[in-house]
Design a protein around this motif. Structure first.
Motif, PDB file in Angstrom:
ATOM      1  N   LEU B  36       0.866  -1.182   0.000  1.00 21.06           N
ATOM      2  CA  LEU B  36       0.000   0.000   0.000  1.00 21.06           C
ATOM      3  C   LEU B  36       0.898   1.224   0.000  1.00 21.06           C
ATOM      4  O   LEU B  36       1.866   1.286   0.771  1.00 21.06           O
ATOM      5  CB  LEU B  36      -0.886   0.018   1.252  1.00 21.06           C
ATOM      6  N   THR B  37       0.597   2.188  -0.870  1.00 24.32           N
ATOM      7  CA  THR B  37       1.219   3.515  -0.759  1.00 24.32           C
ATOM      8  C   THR B  37       0.080   4.492  -0.510  1.00 24.32           C
ATOM      9  O   THR B  37      -0.732   4.748  -1.399  1.00 24.32           O
ATOM     10  CB  THR B  37       2.006   3.895  -2.024  1.00 24.32           C
ATOM     11  N   ASN B  40       1.721   8.815  -0.085  1.00 28.61           N
ATOM     12  CA  ASN B  40       3.186   8.799  -0.104  1.00 28.61           C
ATOM     13  C   ASN B  40       3.829   7.920   0.973  1.00 28.61           C
ATOM     14  O   ASN B  40       5.048   7.776   0.998  1.00 28.61           O
ATOM     15  CB  ASN B  40       3.764  10.218   0.011  1.00 28.61           C
ATOM     16  N   ASP B 117      -1.688  -1.370  -4.173  1.00 29.53           N
ATOM     17  CA  ASP B 117      -2.736  -0.435  -3.741  1.00 29.53           C
ATOM     18  C   ASP B 117      -2.069   0.934  -3.564  1.00 29.53           C
ATOM     19  O   ASP B 117      -1.153   1.071  -2.746  1.00 29.53           O
ATOM     20  CB  ASP B 117      -3.337  -0.927  -2.419  1.00 29.53           C
ATOM     21  N   ILE B 118      -2.492   1.910  -4.349  1.00 29.93           N
ATOM     22  CA  ILE B 118      -1.943   3.273  -4.255  1.00 29.93           C
ATOM     23  C   ILE B 118      -3.109   4.244  -4.114  1.00 29.93           C
ATOM     24  O   ILE B 118      -4.045   4.221  -4.926  1.00 29.93           O
ATOM     25  CB  ILE B 118      -1.113   3.642  -5.503  1.00 29.93           C
ATOM     26  N   PHE B 119      -3.055   5.076  -3.070  1.00 34.03           N
ATOM     27  CA  PHE B 119      -4.152   6.003  -2.780  1.00 34.03           C
ATOM     28  C   PHE B 119      -3.632   7.438  -2.722  1.00 34.03           C
ATOM     29  O   PHE B 119      -2.602   7.709  -2.091  1.00 34.03           O
ATOM     30  CB  PHE B 119      -4.782   5.657  -1.423  1.00 34.03           C
TER      31      PHE B 119
END
Lengths: 126, 126
Positions: B36-37, B40, B117-119
């Protein structure tokens, strides 16, 4: 900074500089198995993708990306990159927010090509 | 509609419903190699990811996703999904725009887990 993040930053810098200078030159970044989903329209293959990007109805465009988050995407050395930023077209003074996700795959010659590409404008939440 | 798009739609529906009801229950969607990012901050592994999501400083959250574009991401049956939407936290009346990218991989038991997973929140272009 991990290596995949450095590759992603370099790619994103190069991609938008090329896009803003001469979209036709993006052809070298795609392959026949590349996919683009541009505002819900799916296109496959370098030729079709560049035709789509080149036919977008503006003469001038300037991308100002603000974030590019990268992760390894496969054991084969793929890199996932999610970009957020703003863009200006033609003489428009008001920038639009956008987000774009790429999966970069090794091209077997020490560089990368774009396998996945998904683009969306992001409208202000109502 | 291609099958990968249907899987993506089902996943996104289930993911945000679970997130909004009880974030702890997202644990089943991640594995030890998941990444997960989040704004940042990089986190690896299901336990750390769920700890991060559960410790976000709001009690109530409501995701309203508006687009979920999917593409096949690997020969092994992976699916790339890029979401755009808006979210509301606690008693806040003003929604925030966000974008989130997932790569789903087959879990070997007929379902999928979240590998990437990047948010990011998306702020209005200045």
């Amino acid at each position: 900074m991990a290596d995949f993040q450095a590759v992603a930053d370099q790619f994103v810098q190069f991609y938008y500089q090329t896009f803003d200078e001469n979209r036709q030159n993006l052809a070298t970044l795609y392959r026949d198995n590349s996919m683009l989903t541009f505002e819900n329209t799916p296109i496959q293959g370098a030729a079709g993708i560049v035709e789509k990007l080149s036919s977008l109805p503006f003469q001038k465009v300037l991308h100002k990306w603000s974030t590019a988050d990268a992760q390894p995407s496969s054991e084969g050395g793929g890199i996932l990159v999610m970009v957020t930023g703003a863009l200006l077209v033609d003489e428009e003074q008001k920038p639009m927010s956008y987000t774009q996700t790429f999966q970069l795959l090794p091209d077997g010659q020490g560089s990368y090509y774009v396998f996945n590409d998904i683009f969306r404008l992001v409208y202000p939440a109502a």
